[in-house]
Design a protein around this motif. Structure first.
Motif, mmCIF file in Angstrom:
data_model
loop_
_atom_site.group_PDB
_atom_site.id
_atom_site.type_symbol
_atom_site.label_atom_id
_atom_site.label_comp_id
_atom_site.label_asym_id
_atom_site.label_seq_id
_atom_site.Cartn_x
_atom_site.Cartn_y
_atom_site.Cartn_z
ATOM 1 N N ILE A 68 0.867 -1.180 0.000
ATOM 2 C CA ILE A 68 0.000 0.000 0.000
ATOM 3 C C ILE A 68 0.901 1.226 0.000
ATOM 4 O O ILE A 68 1.807 1.344 0.833
ATOM 5 C CB ILE A 68 -0.950 0.017 1.211
ATOM 6 C CG1 ILE A 68 -1.909 -1.177 1.134
ATOM 7 C CG2 ILE A 68 -1.750 1.324 1.256
ATOM 8 C CD1 ILE A 68 -2.857 -1.301 2.324
ATOM 9 N N ARG A 91 -3.109 0.673 -3.741
ATOM 10 C CA ARG A 91 -2.629 -0.657 -3.373
ATOM 11 C C ARG A 91 -2.047 -1.306 -4.622
ATOM 12 O O ARG A 91 -2.761 -1.621 -5.570
ATOM 13 C CB ARG A 91 -3.754 -1.527 -2.827
ATOM 14 C CG ARG A 91 -3.284 -2.939 -2.452
ATOM 15 C CD ARG A 91 -4.445 -3.853 -2.155
ATOM 16 N NE ARG A 91 -3.991 -5.199 -1.808
ATOM 17 C CZ ARG A 91 -3.737 -6.169 -2.681
ATOM 18 N NH1 ARG A 91 -3.913 -5.943 -3.983
ATOM 19 N NH2 ARG A 91 -3.348 -7.361 -2.278
ATOM 20 N N TRP A 223 -4.133 -3.928 11.835
ATOM 21 C CA TRP A 223 -3.649 -3.533 10.505
ATOM 22 C C TRP A 223 -3.400 -4.766 9.630
ATOM 23 O O TRP A 223 -3.747 -4.774 8.451
ATOM 24 C CB TRP A 223 -2.363 -2.710 10.631
ATOM 25 C CG TRP A 223 -1.752 -2.369 9.306
ATOM 26 C CD1 TRP A 223 -0.651 -2.933 8.736
ATOM 27 C CD2 TRP A 223 -2.234 -1.403 8.360
ATOM 28 N NE1 TRP A 223 -0.394 -2.377 7.512
ATOM 29 C CE2 TRP A 223 -1.357 -1.434 7.249
ATOM 30 C CE3 TRP A 223 -3.301 -0.512 8.350
ATOM 31 C CZ2 TRP A 223 -1.521 -0.616 6.144
ATOM 32 C CZ3 TRP A 223 -3.467 0.315 7.249
ATOM 33 C CH2 TRP A 223 -2.599 0.253 6.152
ATOM 34 N N THR A 227 -5.268 -5.490 6.088
ATOM 35 C CA THR A 227 -4.594 -5.731 4.806
ATOM 36 C C THR A 227 -5.010 -7.082 4.218
ATOM 37 O O THR A 227 -5.099 -7.229 2.994
ATOM 38 C CB THR A 227 -3.064 -5.672 4.956
ATOM 39 O OG1 THR A 227 -2.640 -6.582 5.977
ATOM 40 C CG2 THR A 227 -2.613 -4.260 5.312
ATOM 41 N N LYS A 231 -6.790 -7.682 0.693
ATOM 42 C CA LYS A 231 -6.231 -8.684 -0.211
ATOM 43 C C LYS A 231 -7.328 -9.601 -0.756
ATOM 44 O O LYS A 231 -7.330 -9.968 -1.944
ATOM 45 C CB LYS A 231 -5.166 -9.502 0.519
ATOM 46 C CG LYS A 231 -4.419 -10.489 -0.363
ATOM 47 C CD LYS A 231 -3.332 -11.200 0.435
ATOM 48 C CE LYS A 231 -2.572 -12.197 -0.436
ATOM 49 N NZ LYS A 231 -1.496 -12.866 0.340
#
Length: 415
Positions: A68, A91, A223, A227, A231
Motif C-alpha cells: 500500500i 494498493r 492492521w 490488509t 487482499k
C-alpha cells in the motif's frame, strides 16, 4: 394452653417481566459503522516516509508485492492516466511486463510498438513486400533485425503530435529487438476501501510515494487483519486482461552504450502515434491507460502530411489536446518556430495579475501562478505570448500550452 394460629402461606411472587432482548445491529448498520471507521482510519496512515519516485519504489519492493503506497507529491501528466494527486492512496498488487519491440524509422527515430499491436505489416526484402502479418507473427518467423512497412487501409491516418499523416507516410522501419516494458498494477484505496478500478503506473513517473505500514487508529494486529481483508477484495478482481499502452511511442535517442533491456520502462516517451479512421474521425474504442496522449516537441514534419481533402476530425471525448486536421500544415520554417496566438478575447487582455492567477487555478495550472506573479504577467502581456515562449521560458508542457492558448482565444475553461 393457647393454640398458636398458623398463618396462611404467602402467595407466590409473580415472575419478573422478561428482560428485553438486546437488539442486534443489522448487516447494513454493521457495514455503515465499518465504512465510517475505515474513513476515519484512512486520514492518519503511518508511512515509512521514503518519498521516492516510482522506479525506485519498484526496485525497493521488487518481487515483494502487494504494497500500500501513498502519493506524497503528485504529478500532472498529459492525461488522467499519468496524473496523480498528493495524498492519493494506491494498493499495488503486482508488477506487470508488457512485451514491445523497438524499431528505427527512416529518419532515425526510435519507436516502441506493442507486440500485440493490431495493425498488420509487410516484411520488405529487396524492395518486395510479403503478405500482411501481425508484428508478433513476423518476429516469430524472422530473425531480427527485419525491415517492415505498415499495411494500413487507405481510410486510416496517423496522428503524430498535433498533426495528421497518411497511413503510408511511415515508410519502412527496422524492427530491432523485443523487450519488456514494466508497469505496476494498482487499485485506489478510497476512504480505506479498495476501488475495483485498475490503474497501471508507468515507472517513469516523477511523483513521490511512500510505503504505508499502518494506521494510528489500528493496532499492529488490526492492521494485518485489514490488509488481509483488502487482499481478499483484490482477489475477486480480474487482472489477467490488463495490458500496457496500445499506441506506438516515440522515444528520445539514447546512446548505444547507455541502452539496456529495461531502460525504456524508465523513460517518458516524447510522443505517441495514434491510428484512426479518417471518415469517422474516431480513435479506436479500446482505451487502455494513456493511449490518447498528444505530445510532440520535435519536428513533426518529417512525415508527409495529409491532403486538404481529408475531413475535419470529430471531437474526441478525452484526448488531452485535440485539433482539427483541416488543411495541410505548411512545412515549418526552421529559422522561425513561433506559434503566435490568434487574436485574444478583450476580457482576457483586461485581466490583472491576481485575476489571471485565479484563471490559472481554474485551468489546473496552479503551479505557474507564482511564476506569473513574479514576472508580473497580466492578461495584456499574456495575449502577446506564444506557445514557444510558454514552453521555453515557463517550461509549460505541450498540453498545458494548448490549454492556456484555448483560454486566451475563447475564454474556454474545461468543466
Amino acid at each position: 394452653m393457647s393454640e398458636h394460629r398458623q398463618l396462611p402461606a404467602a402467595p407466590p411472587l409473580p415472575d419478573p417481566p422478561p428482560r428485553p432482548k438486546k437488539r442486534q445491529p443489522t448487516q447494513d448498520e454493521i457495514t455503515k459503522a465499518r465504512l465510517k471507521f475505515l474513513k476515519e482510519m484512512s486520514k492518519h496512515y503511518i508511512t515509512n516516509e521514503e518519498n521516492i519516485v516510482a522506479k525506485e519504489m519498484f526496485r525497493l519492493h521488487k518481487y515483494n508485492w502487494p504494497q500500500i503506497l501513498v502519493v506524497t507529491a503528485g504529478c500532472e501528466g498529459e492525461s488522467d492516466f499519468v496524473t496523480f494527486s498528493s495524498d492519493e492512496v494506491l494498493r499495488v498488487d503486482r508488477e506487470f511486463n508488457y512485451q514491445c519491440v523497438l524499431a528505427r524509422d527512416r529518419v532515425g527515430r526510435i519507436i516502441s510498438i506493442p507486440l500485440d499491436f493490431d495493425i498488420k505489416c509487410r516484411v520488405v526484402s529487396h524492395d518486395k513486400a510479403s503478405e500482411k502479418q501481425f508484428i508478433a507473427n513476423i518476429i516469430e518467423s524472422h530473425s531480427l533485425p527485419v525491415t517492415v512497412k505498415f499495411a494500413v487501409p487507405d481510410n486510416h491516418i496517423f496522428d503524430l503530435g498535433e498533426s495528421a499523416h497518411r497511413a503510408d507516410s511511415f515508410g519502412c522501419m527496422a524492427l530491432l529487438k523485443v523487450y519488456d516494458e514494466t508497469y505496476l498494477i494498482s487499485n485506489p484505496l478510497i476512504d480505506g476501501v479498495l476501488d475495483p478500478h485498475i490503474i497501471i503506473i508507468p515507472l517513469y513517473l516523477e511523483m513521490l510515494i511512500s510505503t504505508v505500514v499502518g494506521a494510528e487508529a489500528m493496532s499492529v494486529k488490526e492492521w494485518e487483519e485489514y490488509t488481509e481483508e483488502v487482499k481478499k477484495d483484490a482477489a475477486k478482481l480480474d487482472f489477467s486482461s490488463v495490458k500496457g499502452r496500445k499506441a506506438m511511442a516515440i522515444y528520445p535517442d539514447i546512446p548505444d552504450e547507455a541502452q539496456d533491456t529495461d531502460i525504456y520502462s524508465y523513460i517518458r516517451p516524447d510522443s505517441y502515434v495514434i491510428l484512426r479512421e479518417k471518415e469517422t474521425g474516431r480513435i479506436p474504442k479500446e482505451r487502455i491507460n494513456y493511449c490518447e496522449i498528444y505530445k510532440c516537441d520535435k519536428d513533426e514534419n518529417v512525415y508527409e502530411e495529409i491532403t486538404p481533402s481529408v475531413p475535419p476530425r470529430a471531437p474526441q471525448k478525452k484526448p488531452c489536446s485535440s485539433k482539427s486536421a483541416g488543411p495541410p500544415i505548411p512545412k515549418r520554417d526552421k529559422s522561425s518556430t513561433s506559434t503566435k496566438l490568434p487574436p485574444a478575447r478583450s476580457d482576457v487582455s483586461d485581466l490583472t495579475v491576481a485575476e489571471l492567477g485565479e484563471k490559472l487555478k481554474l485551468l489546473k495550472l496552479d503551479k505557474y501562478v507564482k511564476k506569473f506573479e513574479k514576472e508580473g504577467i497580466d492578461g495584456s502581456i499574456l495575449v502577446e505570448m506564444d506557445q514557444l515562449i510558454l514552453k521555453k521560458e515557463f517550461h509549460f508542457k505541450e498540453f498545458e500550452a494548448i490549454k492556456l492558448t484555448k483560454f486566451v482565444q475563447s475564454g474556454h475553461i474545461p468543466s
